[in-house]
Design an enzyme around this catalytic site. Sequence first.
Site, short mmCIF file in Angstrom:
data_model
loop_
_atom_site.label_atom_id
_atom_site.label_comp_id
_atom_site.label_asym_id
_atom_site.label_seq_id
_atom_site.Cartn_x
_atom_site.Cartn_y
_atom_site.Cartn_z
N HIS A 1 -24.16 109.86 -13.70
CA HIS A 1 -23.12 109.81 -15.13
C HIS A 1 -22.41 111.55 -15.44
O HIS A 1 -21.48 111.55 -15.84
CB HIS A 1 -23.19 109.19 -16.58
CG HIS A 1 -23.68 107.77 -16.17
ND1 HIS A 1 -24.20 107.37 -16.73
CD2 HIS A 1 -22.52 106.73 -15.75
CE1 HIS A 1 -23.86 105.56 -17.01
NE2 HIS A 1 -23.03 105.94 -16.16
N CYS B 1 -13.47 102.86 -2.33
CA CYS B 1 -13.54 102.97 -3.54
C CYS B 1 -14.82 103.68 -4.94
O CYS B 1 -15.29 103.31 -5.86
CB CYS B 1 -13.46 101.28 -4.71
SG CYS B 1 -14.76 100.52 -3.92
#
Length: 571
Positions: A198, A496
């Site tokens: 993150h 992706c």
Amino acid sequence: MRCWSRSRPSSRSRMREFTGTGVSPGVGVGRVRVMTGSVPVPPAEPFTGDRVAETARALAALEEVARELESRATAVGGEAHDVLSAQALMARDPDLAGEVTVGVSAGLSAARAVYESFGFYRELLGGSGAYISARVADLDDVRDRTVARLMAFAVPGVPETDERYVLITQDLSPADLALLDPAQCVAFVTEEGGPIGHTAILARAMGIPAIVACAGALEVPDGAYVLADGASGTLVLEPDPARVERARAAEKARAEAVGSATGPGRTKDGHPVPLLANVGGPADIEPALRNGAEGVGLFRSEYLFLDEAVPPSEEQQIAAYRAVLEAFPRVVVRVLDAGADKPLSFLPPAAVEPNPALGERGLRLLRRHPEVLKGQLKALARAAEGLPADRLRVMAPMVTDAEEARVFTRACRDVGIQQAGIMIEVPAAAVRAHDIAEEVDFFSLGTNDLAQYVFAVDRQVSSLTRLQNPWRPALLDLMAHAARAATEAGKGCGVCGEAAADPVMACVLAGLGVTSLSMSSPSLPLVRAALAAHTYAECQEAARAARAARTAGDARAAARAALPALETLGL
């Protein structure tokens, strides 16, 4: 708010250089502010006071943390909003509140009950307990903030200073990262973390130069003068003026190159590599368009389902899908990827799973609940009515073999969806991609999960994120194998996963035969510039050189050596 810092003689580390993984390009030069320290473990002595009041105190602290995280989420917006909102949900998890209440009733202090309750979720429920298990590092951050309040300790956080600085720390939580002001924090460096965490994702979104997994960085004394280069992953102590000048020049060149690279994604000699955006909801549409996305390569439909006791209605789904389909000429929708770290109450697995990431998730779970899959596909088909036939493409997550791929394609065809694909994120699917290619219309490589399963590293274990490096040659080999199988079958093979957001890796992926790249929107300009600066043959040579290496570091270095314009671009 307080930071724990330490000072050491600067002479000890003068002229030293440290190398980590650059995850957000840019150059930061300034004095170091070191953030260390942690919240102490609450003592285990029995609590003998008013247990009702102590329980209320614990629950109030959790609510305070939730409100603070929500406030930060609202202030920063974007991807950070989603991460911080998820953390707020952790603090408000009703099961957690129940555990805390039980703990205090059993004679624990509020702080100790909170501490043990979070530990209970980490050790026993792992990835199966609502948002509370989304990320262990995020979970620990919520715990520490709550315990600090209850014990009257200062909450760990970023330094408060009016000076421009380079932040160095062990790791950086999304909540703290969201507080960084790019006008003051000119770069940050962490000793832990990885390129797909993150923290790395948010750093790119915020435009702050960042280096992660930089061993020894905490040896740099507070107040030292440093140069942090987020492109090369280099932290330099006491850099001389010439070194700073070269870094600044590279940064300027990069900004100019990014600004001049416009239009569709393609190599210098015109080989097309469409650049798409990863989208998680309506709020992501405008940034994607602003950064020149040619379409959506990953529309995460989960946002419609999470937090819901029952699936959203068909009309609700149609409205959400239509908004994205009308905004872009090409949209790849991933059907509901539930299970593991995204459990849903209305999609329960057959039994409690000791390792949810290896259990029923993605298509496996949807096959157990076919009415949910059929409902979503039907809504997607209706949302695309009246639009060009090739605009909607739908793919399934967690597909293992040709039989599963065949089942999904048939389900798409049954409702009139013409473009059905799968995500390649299970090693078996990559190895046998030539079989699966006969059953579907396209592949999309999910590099984060593929790395998780290839290297046997749980994505939620932050201490092992260094092993989830997309430059590891074994992962490059699998991606090359899948891309070749798709090419031989005349099918497309996109990426992706977060690896596509690395400008250097993007060139390598193109060289491996990948036909499109999808990423978070802020990364699109850099990737566009890197591709436009190199020929397709150079990308192929970079891919070959990277696969010939034996380590991730060697692979990246070999690829960079084969891509001569990177230095000119300052990447």
